[in-house]
Design an enzyme around this catalytic site. Structure first.
Site, PDB file in Angstrom:
ATOM      1  CG  ASP A 180      31.752   2.250  -1.214  1.00 16.01           C
ATOM      2  OD1 ASP A 180      31.790   0.314  -0.091  1.00 16.01           O
ATOM      3  OD2 ASP A 180      32.792   2.704  -0.577  1.00 16.01           O
TER       4      ASP A 180
ATOM      5  CD  GLU B 183      30.089   1.201   3.808  1.00 21.17           C
ATOM      6  OE1 GLU B 183      31.167   0.428   4.182  1.00 21.17           O
ATOM      7  OE2 GLU B 183      30.649   1.857   2.800  1.00 21.17           O
TER       8      GLU B 183
END
Ligand code: GLC
Length: 541
Positions: A198, A259
């Protein structure tokens, strides 16, 4: 083929209206039949759920909402039993403010080792009453929050690039680095095949935290030419080199995908060097307008930049942070994608959206590399575009005072059955977000085995993709019958997408394998049909 599971909204076994790990385990057969190679599961760790689990309070345990660690083990085992690999979501940029470390930081004094695990700074102004910088939070408002010191007096400020309940960690601190090595090992030892990382471009901030007084956006961090001091700093790379070494020391085939909202293809490629990530999401592809020239440009650029670092290209059209592509592709071209759609907004044309979505998907699934699917796109699910404000849960909605509606509309619980209160999502009527009326007809049971349904199109495409080895093929561009169409060949498959306003003729002698929409008869010549607008067709080349 990696399928993203958003656990809150996939399947609810215990009937509390929120999906859970046993729910996922019960649907492994569906995923196997769909033909995915791996799943990526959004966070299911202990969390106050201030950002739907992306605010982690304990990285080594499962939130009771989702089940137990035993449920996680059972899920991993069941997935592996079906030949499906498992990626879990790792959230290293920030913890929850309810994490033990943050509680300890609040209890400790400025300058303490406990505070040094986060980004605490003194405020500006005579009494430190102004934030250290003007940095903004991605979810709206300022990125600094002032705390009360142990004696109750207003004290230091801490950085939160996202919600106020998501304090940023200090990645310059070796203790933080060690902790994450340990967390990686914890899950690798439990058998996971890798991690989706993330906000991978956010961990390291520019030295001295230089001023940056510009609007922030999850997908548009950059509205100036310079690189913002909180994103894509060179220092992030050595962190990932350390992780890669750790992964490589494990048996089997472990991977990590970034990401990283990094627009510049050359900068993104740095994350994909042989000693860093295996893959990174291709958000430029997701953002590309539905126009032949734009689609060709982004496909060419993606292939070229991945080739440079010898990494597989990736493709993605939907995830839990953006408007589902079955709705997004009906929005006007050239207009910045809104963060959420509400009942007061012009309602996108649902039929146009799903038609383009099916065509876009079929084009994507022919391309070499890895494609990431988001749960429910295989049913052609649209965004929920009329959610009442009162049920919205995305912190973006609250932090922008409703100016940005946020991401709830793509996170609606899946319809498994066309009947029943929660459409088969759970045993009872409860769903943590309401399902729109349109979902009943799109339920999995209404599409399974139905020729021409979106679900059957996905299943056929994944089967053919495997059969023809499209994932490892090469793209060869072929002359198109119109400037508004693209034709390409991958392996033995010829692919044509018509983006224009008029049908185009099917190439002579083509044998159709699969199409996103029924072909139309052209000029009475039944043997040589045309490809209608917003359609992709796969043919034997
Ligand atoms: C990522 C996640 C998003 C989350 C944010 C903060 O972008 O995909 O859902 O809100 O990070 O963790």
């Amino acid at each position: 083929m990696i399928y993203q599971i958003y656990p809150r909204s996939f399947a609810d076994a215990d009937g509390d209206g929120i999906g859970d790990l046993p729910g996922i385990t019960s649907r492994i057969g569906y995923l196997k039949d769909l033909g995915v190679d791996a799943v990526w599961v959004s966070p299911f760790y202990v969390s106050p759920q201030a950002d739907a689990g992306y605010d982690v309070a304990d990285y080594r345990d499962v939130d009771p909402v989702f089940g137990t660690l035993q449920d996680a083990d059972a899920f991993i085992q069941a997935a592996h039993g079906a030949g499906i690999k498992v990626l879990v979501d790792l959230v290293p940029n920030h913890t929850s403010d309810e994490h033990e470390w943050f509680k300890a930081a609040l209890a400790a004094a400025p300058g303490s080792p406990e505070r040094d695990r986060y980004m605490f700074r003194d405020g500006r102004g005579e009494n430190g009453e102004q934030p250290p910088t003007q940095w903004r939070s991605v979810f709206g408002g300022g990125a600094w929050e002032r705390v009360l010191e142990a004696d109750g007096s207003p004290g230091q400020w801490y950085l939160h690039l996202f919600d106020v309940k998501q304090p940023d960690l200090n990645w310059e601190n070796p203790v933080v680095r060690e902790e994450f090595h340990d967390i990686l090992r914890f899950w690798l030892d439990r058998g996971v095949d890798g991690f989706r990382v993330d906000v991978a471009h956010g961990l390291v901030k520019a030295e001295g935290l230089p001023e940056w007084d510009h609007e922030q956006g999850m997908l548009h961090g950059k509205d100036k030419d310079e690189r913002p001091p909180m994103w894509d700093q060179d220092g992030v790379h050595e962190i990932y080199q350390g992780w890669r070494k750790l992964l490589d020391a494990y048996d089997g085939d472990r991977m990590m995908v970034a990401e990283a909202w990094v627009e510049d293809a050359d900068r993104l490629a740095l994350y994909l060097r042989p000693d860093e990530f295996h893959q990174a999401f291709n958000f430029n592809y997701l953002e590309a307008p539905w126009r032949a020239e734009d689609q060709r440009a982004v496909i060419e650029a993606s292939l070229a930049s991945a080739d440079e670092v010898d990494a597989p290209t990736t493709w993605v059209l939907s995830n839990h942070d953006v408007i589902r592509h079955a709705t997004r592709l009906a929005l006007p071209v050239g207009v910045r994608r809104p963060n959420g759609i509400g009942a007061d907004h012009p309602q996108p044309d649902a039929e146009l959206g799903v038609r383009r979505a099916r065509a876009a998907t079929l084009l994507m699934l022919a391309l070499p590399g890895s494609a990431y699917l988001f749960q429910g796109e295989e049913l052609g699910l649209p965004e929920h575009t009329t959610l009442p404000d009162g049920v919205r849960q995305d912190p973006t909605f609250l932090r922008t005072g409703g100016e940005h509606l946020g991401r709830d509309g793509c996170r609606i619980p899946l319809p498994w059955l066309s009947q029943g209160g929660s459409l088969g999502f759970g045993p009872f009527d409860l769903t943590w977000l309401p399902q729109p009326d349109s979902y009943a007809a799109l339920a999995a049971d209404a599409q399974l085995g139905v020729p021409g349904s979106t679900l059957e199109m996905y299943r056929a495409a994944l089967r053919l993709r495997r059969q023809h080895d499209l994932g490892t093929g090469h793209v060869e561009w072929v002359e198109a019958p119109s400037p508004d169409a693209l034709v390409l060949r991958v392996g033995g498959v010829l692919v044509l997408t018509n983006f224009g306003n008029d049908p185009v003729p099917l190439p002579a002698g083509a044998l159709v394998l699969l199409c996103s929409r029924e072909l139309v008869a052209s000029g009475g010549d039944e043997s040589r049909p045309s490809v209608p607008v917003d359609t992709t067709v796969w043919m034997n080349a």
